[in-house]
Scaffold this motif. Structure first.
Motif, mmCIF file in Angstrom:
data_model
loop_
_atom_site.group_PDB
_atom_site.id
_atom_site.type_symbol
_atom_site.label_atom_id
_atom_site.label_comp_id
_atom_site.label_asym_id
_atom_site.label_seq_id
_atom_site.Cartn_x
_atom_site.Cartn_y
_atom_site.Cartn_z
ATOM 1 N N GLU A 220 0.855 -1.183 0.000
ATOM 2 C CA GLU A 220 0.000 0.000 0.000
ATOM 3 C C GLU A 220 0.889 1.229 0.000
ATOM 4 O OE1 GLU A 220 -2.962 0.062 3.098
ATOM 5 O OE2 GLU A 220 -3.466 -2.035 2.657
ATOM 6 N N ASN A 221 0.458 2.233 -0.727
ATOM 7 C CA ASN A 221 1.167 3.524 -0.725
ATOM 8 C C ASN A 221 2.625 3.444 -1.158
ATOM 9 O OD1 ASN A 221 -1.139 4.870 0.262
ATOM 10 N ND2 ASN A 221 -0.613 4.192 2.342
ATOM 11 N N ILE A 222 2.935 2.522 -2.040
ATOM 12 C CA ILE A 222 4.275 2.520 -2.624
ATOM 13 C C ILE A 222 4.277 3.598 -3.708
ATOM 14 C CG2 ILE A 222 6.038 1.177 -3.825
ATOM 15 C CD1 ILE A 222 5.459 -0.054 -1.175
ATOM 16 N N THR A 223 5.257 4.503 -3.649
ATOM 17 C CA THR A 223 5.234 5.652 -4.553
ATOM 18 C C THR A 223 6.483 5.704 -5.427
ATOM 19 O OG1 THR A 223 6.423 7.122 -3.056
ATOM 20 C CG2 THR A 223 4.020 6.968 -2.776
ATOM 21 N N PHE A 224 6.453 6.630 -6.360
ATOM 22 C CA PHE A 224 7.596 6.824 -7.257
ATOM 23 C C PHE A 224 8.843 7.236 -6.465
ATOM 24 C CE2 PHE A 224 10.077 8.445 -10.768
ATOM 25 C CZ PHE A 224 9.685 7.625 -11.817
ATOM 26 N N THR A 225 8.621 7.932 -5.344
ATOM 27 C CA THR A 225 9.754 8.318 -4.488
ATOM 28 C C THR A 225 10.461 7.086 -3.941
ATOM 29 O OG1 THR A 225 8.163 9.961 -3.730
ATOM 30 C CG2 THR A 225 10.354 9.994 -2.728
ATOM 31 N N ASP A 226 9.677 6.071 -3.579
ATOM 32 C CA ASP A 226 10.281 4.822 -3.094
ATOM 33 C C ASP A 226 11.148 4.195 -4.183
ATOM 34 O OD1 ASP A 226 8.922 4.952 -0.596
ATOM 35 O OD2 ASP A 226 7.098 4.219 -1.571
ATOM 36 N N LEU A 227 10.622 4.219 -5.406
ATOM 37 C CA LEU A 227 11.388 3.685 -6.534
ATOM 38 C C LEU A 227 12.716 4.430 -6.680
ATOM 39 C CD1 LEU A 227 11.795 2.164 -9.243
ATOM 40 C CD2 LEU A 227 10.369 3.881 -10.335
ATOM 41 N N LYS A 228 12.624 5.751 -6.669
ATOM 42 C CA LYS A 228 13.836 6.558 -6.849
ATOM 43 C C LYS A 228 14.853 6.312 -5.747
ATOM 44 C CE LYS A 228 14.587 10.973 -8.102
ATOM 45 N NZ LYS A 228 14.360 12.445 -8.136
ATOM 46 N N GLY A 229 14.373 6.334 -4.508
ATOM 47 C CA GLY A 229 15.278 6.147 -3.365
ATOM 48 C C GLY A 229 15.943 4.782 -3.396
ATOM 49 N N THR A 230 15.139 3.760 -3.716
ATOM 50 C CA THR A 230 15.666 2.392 -3.742
ATOM 51 C C THR A 230 16.741 2.257 -4.822
ATOM 52 O OG1 THR A 230 13.526 1.540 -3.031
ATOM 53 C CG2 THR A 230 15.038 -0.035 -4.045
ATOM 54 N N TYR A 300 -5.294 -8.365 -8.382
ATOM 55 C CA TYR A 300 -5.118 -7.362 -7.321
ATOM 56 C C TYR A 300 -6.020 -6.165 -7.613
ATOM 57 C CZ TYR A 300 -0.705 -9.450 -5.580
ATOM 58 O OH TYR A 300 0.254 -10.249 -5.050
ATOM 59 N N ASP A 301 -6.379 -5.429 -6.556
ATOM 60 C CA ASP A 301 -7.189 -4.232 -6.730
ATOM 61 C C ASP A 301 -6.267 -3.026 -6.859
ATOM 62 O OD1 ASP A 301 -8.828 -2.071 -6.638
ATOM 63 O OD2 ASP A 301 -9.552 -2.423 -4.589
ATOM 64 N N PRO A 302 -6.193 -2.438 -8.068
ATOM 65 C CA PRO A 302 -5.276 -1.303 -8.288
ATOM 66 C C PRO A 302 -5.634 -0.070 -7.459
ATOM 67 C CG PRO A 302 -6.397 -1.954 -10.343
ATOM 68 C CD PRO A 302 -6.978 -2.777 -9.245
ATOM 69 N N GLU A 303 -6.837 -0.064 -6.871
ATOM 70 C CA GLU A 303 -7.212 1.073 -6.031
ATOM 71 C C GLU A 303 -6.533 1.006 -4.672
ATOM 72 O OE1 GLU A 303 -8.888 3.689 -6.987
ATOM 73 O OE2 GLU A 303 -9.101 2.781 -8.980
ATOM 74 N N THR A 304 -6.218 -0.208 -4.203
ATOM 75 C CA THR A 304 -5.630 -0.333 -2.867
ATOM 76 C C THR A 304 -4.146 -0.715 -2.904
ATOM 77 O OG1 THR A 304 -6.368 -2.624 -2.766
ATOM 78 C CG2 THR A 304 -7.805 -0.975 -1.769
ATOM 79 N N VAL A 305 -3.713 -1.267 -4.042
ATOM 80 C CA VAL A 305 -2.334 -1.761 -4.132
ATOM 81 C C VAL A 305 -1.548 -0.928 -5.129
ATOM 82 C CG1 VAL A 305 -0.942 -3.723 -4.872
ATOM 83 C CG2 VAL A 305 -2.976 -4.118 -3.506
ATOM 84 N N SER A 306 -0.320 -0.617 -4.772
ATOM 85 C CA SER A 306 0.566 0.019 -5.753
ATOM 86 C C SER A 306 1.940 -0.626 -5.645
ATOM 87 C CB SER A 306 0.642 1.537 -5.517
ATOM 88 O OG SER A 306 1.204 1.797 -4.238
ATOM 89 N N GLY A 307 2.805 -0.298 -6.584
ATOM 90 C CA GLY A 307 4.119 -0.930 -6.534
ATOM 91 C C GLY A 307 5.033 -0.414 -7.628
ATOM 92 N N PHE A 308 6.300 -0.770 -7.498
ATOM 93 C CA PHE A 308 7.221 -0.431 -8.583
ATOM 94 C C PHE A 308 8.009 -1.661 -9.000
ATOM 95 C CE2 PHE A 308 9.784 0.732 -4.769
ATOM 96 C CZ PHE A 308 10.942 0.004 -5.002
#
Ligand code: DAH
Length: 342
Positions: A220-230, A300-308
């Motif tokens: 939940e709430n995985i964002t583009f910032t997480d992608l960049k930081g990782t 998966y439900d794209p409304e509740t799940v996100s990811g990179f």
């Protein structure tokens, strides 16, 4: 007189024979006592006996006994050296020259691709990623459809595929593992997926079989910032803390938005050189936020799940790291090449 000389010769022979049979320091010490003992040694006895010999013969006999004594002493000393240096194992008698330098066994080493693979895996394991895999022979669904590459999708042209049948392919990327994993697991999870992939492509920088490492983080709430930081952390770990990263907008059917990830050239540090074609940058990864369509395809439900997700080529990393210009070197198995990576 000649009696005594004969006796001395006999003693010499007996000593030499006994000396040759001595196999340890203890036995050698016993032999020394037997011949040179102060009270009852054989040589001492001889000297005592000399006193009863005729006076005029004594000097000469004395010399003979002394020579015997010296021979015994040097014989003992020599044998002691031999025993100490291990020469008494009979090897010299068996025709083995134990003074020759040994033949060092050739040590094996990891293949340079395995070294890079292992390094990549370790970096992500330290961030808590698990390692996942799937089959290299894959159905069209897992390799293409589920990833948003429908049958008529123009992006299928990006990858020259080895078809086994109309529905079965040699996987063209490790992205198929994403689908298997999401089908089998509930979020959240993060994993990397190393493996062999296949494309109809062969020149000095492309091989029909090569290795990729894929990454997938879902929750939940995985964002583009997480992608960049990782990715920034990962690239600094891999290429050094001075490494800079930049993202360029790109397109992949399975991510939205998508990015092409560059690092400052690891050869020139960003100044511009032949390897980075004077740009100062090297393209190293494809990445992006998992496309909602992909989530739908795995239930998966794209409304509740996100990811990179991201993917990179292992050969490319190894070639850059070691300035290798021909990808075929990795697969020729020429020991002159492979042994440089010990
Ligand atoms: N599958 C891509 C390729 O083989 C690499 C890739 C790009 C993987 C972006 C990803 C991604 O997971 O998000 O070229």
């Amino acid at each position: 007189m000649s009696d005594l000389k004969a006796r001395i010769q006999g003693i010499r022979d007996a000593f030499n024979q006994a000396l040759g049979q001595v196999e340890g320091l203890k036995a050698l010490e016993e032999l020394r006592n037997q011949y040179l003992g102060r009270k009852r040694g054989i040589v001492k006895d001889l000297l005592n006996d000399l006193r009863s010999a005729p006076k005029e013969l004594r000097p000469e006999l004395g010399q003979v006994v002394n020579r015997l004594k010296q021979a015994v002493e040097s014989g003992l000393a020599e044998r002691l050296e031999e025993l100490k240096s291990g020469e008494s194992d009979g090897s010299s008698e068996r025709g083995i020259d134990i003074t020759l330098p040994g033949i060092a066994p050739e040590l094996g080493s990891l293949h340079p691709l395995n070294v890079v693979n292992r390094d990549l895996i370790r970096i992500f394991e330290r961030m808590g990623y698990e390692v996942a895999g799937a089959s290299e022979i894959e159905t069209d669904f897992y390799n293409f459809e589920a990833l948003g590459l429908t049958k008529d999708h123009p992006a299928r042209d990006m990858q020259d595929t080895f078809y086994i049948t109309d529905e079965v392919v040699l996987r063209t990327h490790t992205s198929n593992v994403q689908i298997h994993m999401m089908q089998n697991r509930k979020p959240p999870f993060k994993a990397i997926m190393p493996g062999r992939v296949y494309r109809k492509d062969a020149d000095i920088t492309h091989s029909p079989m090569f290795n990729q490492v894929e990454g997938l983080v879902v929750g939940e709430n995985i964002t583009f910032t997480d992608l960049k930081g990782t990715l920034e952390h990962f690239l600094k770990q891999l290429f050094g803390s001075d490494t800079k990263m930049r993202l360029r907008p790109s397109y992949f059917p399975f991510t939205e938005p998508s990015a092409e990830v560059d690092v400052t050239c690891i050869i020139c540090g960003g100044k511009g050189c032949r390897v980075c074609k004077n740009s100062g940058w090297l393209e190293i990864l494809g990445a992006g936020m998992v496309d909602p369509v992909v989530f739908e395809n795995v239930g998966y439900d794209p409304e509740t799940v996100s990811g990179f997700a991201f993917g990179l080529g292992v050969e490319r990393v190894a070639m850059l790291k070691h300035s290798i210009s021909d990808i075929r070197m990795f697969f020729d198995n020429d020991l002159r090449f492979l042994s440089q990576f010990n």
